[in-house]
Write a protein that holds these residues in place. Sequence first.
Motif, mmCIF file in Angstrom:
data_model
loop_
_atom_site.group_PDB
_atom_site.id
_atom_site.type_symbol
_atom_site.label_atom_id
_atom_site.label_comp_id
_atom_site.label_asym_id
_atom_site.label_seq_id
_atom_site.Cartn_x
_atom_site.Cartn_y
_atom_site.Cartn_z
ATOM 1 N N ARG A 64 0.797 -1.223 0.000
ATOM 2 C CA ARG A 64 0.000 0.000 0.000
ATOM 3 C C ARG A 64 0.830 1.275 0.000
ATOM 4 O O ARG A 64 0.304 2.364 0.141
ATOM 5 C CB ARG A 64 -0.894 0.026 1.244
ATOM 6 N N LEU A 211 -6.675 -20.584 -6.941
ATOM 7 C CA LEU A 211 -8.074 -20.367 -7.314
ATOM 8 C C LEU A 211 -8.241 -20.348 -8.833
ATOM 9 O O LEU A 211 -9.301 -20.003 -9.339
ATOM 10 C CB LEU A 211 -8.593 -19.062 -6.712
ATOM 11 N N HIS A 258 -12.688 -4.736 0.268
ATOM 12 C CA HIS A 258 -11.663 -5.344 -0.567
ATOM 13 C C HIS A 258 -12.111 -5.371 -2.020
ATOM 14 O O HIS A 258 -11.382 -5.794 -2.878
ATOM 15 C CB HIS A 258 -11.392 -6.767 -0.094
ATOM 16 N N ARG A 314 1.679 -2.113 5.653
ATOM 17 C CA ARG A 314 2.681 -3.162 5.622
ATOM 18 C C ARG A 314 3.584 -2.944 4.434
ATOM 19 O O ARG A 314 3.115 -2.690 3.364
ATOM 20 C CB ARG A 314 2.022 -4.532 5.491
ATOM 21 N N GLY B 85 1.251 -11.904 4.566
ATOM 22 C CA GLY B 85 0.185 -10.962 4.857
ATOM 23 C C GLY B 85 -0.618 -10.596 3.618
ATOM 24 O O GLY B 85 -0.089 -10.510 2.526
ATOM 25 N N ILE B 86 -1.905 -10.412 3.807
ATOM 26 C CA ILE B 86 -2.780 -10.006 2.705
ATOM 27 C C ILE B 86 -3.054 -8.518 2.850
ATOM 28 O O ILE B 86 -3.351 -8.037 3.937
ATOM 29 C CB ILE B 86 -4.090 -10.816 2.757
ATOM 30 N N ALA B 87 -2.915 -7.784 1.735
ATOM 31 C CA ALA B 87 -3.069 -6.336 1.818
ATOM 32 C C ALA B 87 -4.533 -5.924 1.925
ATOM 33 O O ALA B 87 -4.855 -4.904 2.512
ATOM 34 C CB ALA B 87 -2.414 -5.672 0.611
ATOM 35 N N SER B 88 -5.438 -6.739 1.360
ATOM 36 C CA SER B 88 -6.852 -6.350 1.372
ATOM 37 C C SER B 88 -7.407 -6.402 2.781
ATOM 38 O O SER B 88 -6.959 -7.182 3.601
ATOM 39 C CB SER B 88 -7.692 -7.297 0.519
ATOM 40 N N ARG B 89 -8.407 -5.572 3.026
ATOM 41 C CA ARG B 89 -9.095 -5.614 4.302
ATOM 42 C C ARG B 89 -10.268 -6.570 4.137
ATOM 43 O O ARG B 89 -11.303 -6.215 3.596
ATOM 44 C CB ARG B 89 -9.566 -4.221 4.665
ATOM 45 N N LEU B 90 -10.065 -7.810 4.611
ATOM 46 C CA LEU B 90 -11.033 -8.868 4.340
ATOM 47 C C LEU B 90 -11.676 -9.357 5.617
ATOM 48 O O LEU B 90 -11.020 -9.508 6.637
ATOM 49 C CB LEU B 90 -10.317 -10.068 3.716
ATOM 50 N N ASP B 94 -15.643 -13.270 3.779
ATOM 51 C CA ASP B 94 -15.234 -12.944 2.408
ATOM 52 C C ASP B 94 -14.096 -13.850 1.965
ATOM 53 O O ASP B 94 -14.071 -14.327 0.834
ATOM 54 C CB ASP B 94 -14.784 -11.487 2.305
ATOM 55 N N LEU B 95 -13.129 -14.069 2.886
ATOM 56 C CA LEU B 95 -11.984 -14.913 2.541
ATOM 57 C C LEU B 95 -12.451 -16.327 2.192
ATOM 58 O O LEU B 95 -12.077 -16.881 1.158
ATOM 59 C CB LEU B 95 -10.990 -14.980 3.701
ATOM 60 N N PHE B 98 -13.968 -16.594 -1.157
ATOM 61 C CA PHE B 98 -13.077 -16.640 -2.324
ATOM 62 C C PHE B 98 -12.781 -18.076 -2.745
ATOM 63 O O PHE B 98 -12.414 -18.323 -3.889
ATOM 64 C CB PHE B 98 -11.772 -15.904 -2.044
ATOM 65 N N PHE B 132 -12.509 -8.857 10.842
ATOM 66 C CA PHE B 132 -11.499 -8.650 9.820
ATOM 67 C C PHE B 132 -10.314 -9.574 10.084
ATOM 68 O O PHE B 132 -9.947 -9.822 11.230
ATOM 69 C CB PHE B 132 -11.029 -7.200 9.804
ATOM 70 N N MET B 148 -11.169 -21.890 3.747
ATOM 71 C CA MET B 148 -11.279 -21.432 2.366
ATOM 72 C C MET B 148 -10.882 -22.552 1.399
ATOM 73 O O MET B 148 -11.552 -22.784 0.389
ATOM 74 C CB MET B 148 -10.370 -20.233 2.174
#
Lengths: 314, 255
Positions: A64, A211, A258, A314, B85-90, B94-95, B98, B132, B148
């Motif tokens: 980010r 996926l 997201h 991060r 780490g995942i950058a999205s705010r999930l 939601d995870l 996916f 989250f 998931m």
Amino acid sequence: MPDRRLVLLACLLVLACALFLVWGLKGRVGFILELRSIKLAALLCVGAAVGISTVVFQTVTGNRILTPAIMGFDALFLLMQTGLVFLLGGFGYLSLAGPAKFLLETVVMMAAAMALFSLLLGRGKHDMHRMILVGVIFGVFFRSLTGFLQRVIDPSEYSVVQGAMFASFGSVDPAQLFFAGAVTLAALAVLARLAGTLDVVALGRSTAIGLGLAYDRLVIALLAVTAALVSVSTALVGPITFLGLLVAALAHALMRSHRHAVLLPASAMIAATVLVAGQWLFERVLHLQSTLAVIIEFFGGTFFLFLVLKGRIR
Amino acid sequence: MIEIRNVSHRINGTPILHDVTCDIPRSGITALIGPNGAGKSTLLNLVARLLPLEQGAIVVDGEDVSRTPSRDLALRLAIVAQQVGIASRLRVQDLVGFGRWPHHRGRPGPQDAAAVAEAISDFGLEDLRHRFLDELSGGQQQRAFVAMGFAQGTDWLLLDEPLNNLDMFHARALMARVHAQTRPSLDRPRSVVMVVHEINYAAGWADHIVALKDGQVSASGSPKDILTPATLSALFGMEIRVEQVEGRPLIMHHL
């Protein structure tokens, strides 16, 4: 929920556009409106390009704090300007035909971006950090080269270079604008179809491949679209390093989602609103020409430091 | 069955796997064990097409991994890689959602919602579903990622060191949940292949064990046959005592 926020953003943008168009309108209304709408279109085009390209770039790199500017884009732009002045002289530079120069700038910047991104395909494949490092090093290299050329050229010609060093929304060539608008719209059409896929890309390479995404090919395509957007907006008005960072962070903070289906339009509208409202405030209300870019850079840079120091990213 | 034939792999010129050939049966849990650097994760990543296959062949239920389109493989095989780490705010929900992406590709239907709800309840995530991801502990995150993988609804699930960073409570709970999903008595039992470092989890829960050493398969078979003092001592290069507790091997590697 997010949709209401998008509607609110759209209302703000429309309000900013209306203010920009009709504030202090007197005299030859038709003529002034035509001038202003060209400028407005340029601001909207640059806003959409900067906002969306930054969000896509950050999703692809999973970081980010990165913006396309960190890949040495603005440095390359300045090097091109300085190089042209060095080769052609100040007069020759100024007498270059607008659209041809614009086209050349866009093509060179896209070629440079793709050369950089192709490192992803080569032996350093999947190595995002290496690509970013290469970008940063090239950025420093371009900047030093620019600095060297600026010391060599005539002081009066240096002032010509200086004019190109900060983004300027003052004079926009309609032919350039038409071309830039077409490229931006095409990129937006591609990205609108990929919004759902971008959500998966944001999960990272392993998860995305698991996926069923053709991840590596997809990332190259996304970076190419990003390169096109950044090239077009930089060639149109000049480098704005921190606007993208500011806008992407605002879009993420505001939408708290997201989903790129809301993040992309939000970032485009926030960037356009900042540019249009800022230009209106500085040009019309405060009567300060060509300071908007400086102010954006100042606030963007401060915000960047704030993010780094707070460790929010991060 | 996953058939691995003559697979060799180098990373930056360093040989990691050397002529690996083995079969992984389509039932229960298969544990990949071996010392650090033996090539366990590399082998798992090759099966999951996260790394391109350089030499040899890998066939999953009759489909060649290097030739089958990625989106078709995603309907047969799910991978939960070691998490970065995942950058999205999930949110957790939601995870897990996916996991259904290969089935709906952006347009979830009612059967996708049902599969997500099932995975969430199977892994005890009901209370966390609206939280989250970055607000959860490492154990809870890991559980969400495995859920998931199960929501993807594939016959095969590959887990790369799923017990990393988990305390004994969460590690045992995760193994029990995975184990329950792989029992042959179920309508649709899953097959799980996992890289395990704590060998007693392999002894306690695995149905089949593949031992790797220096990029080669050094032994494979049932836990009873593999987890013997002789095999383990040779595999890890140290004296290892093995006791029998309640009919299962207990490996005294820490003493």
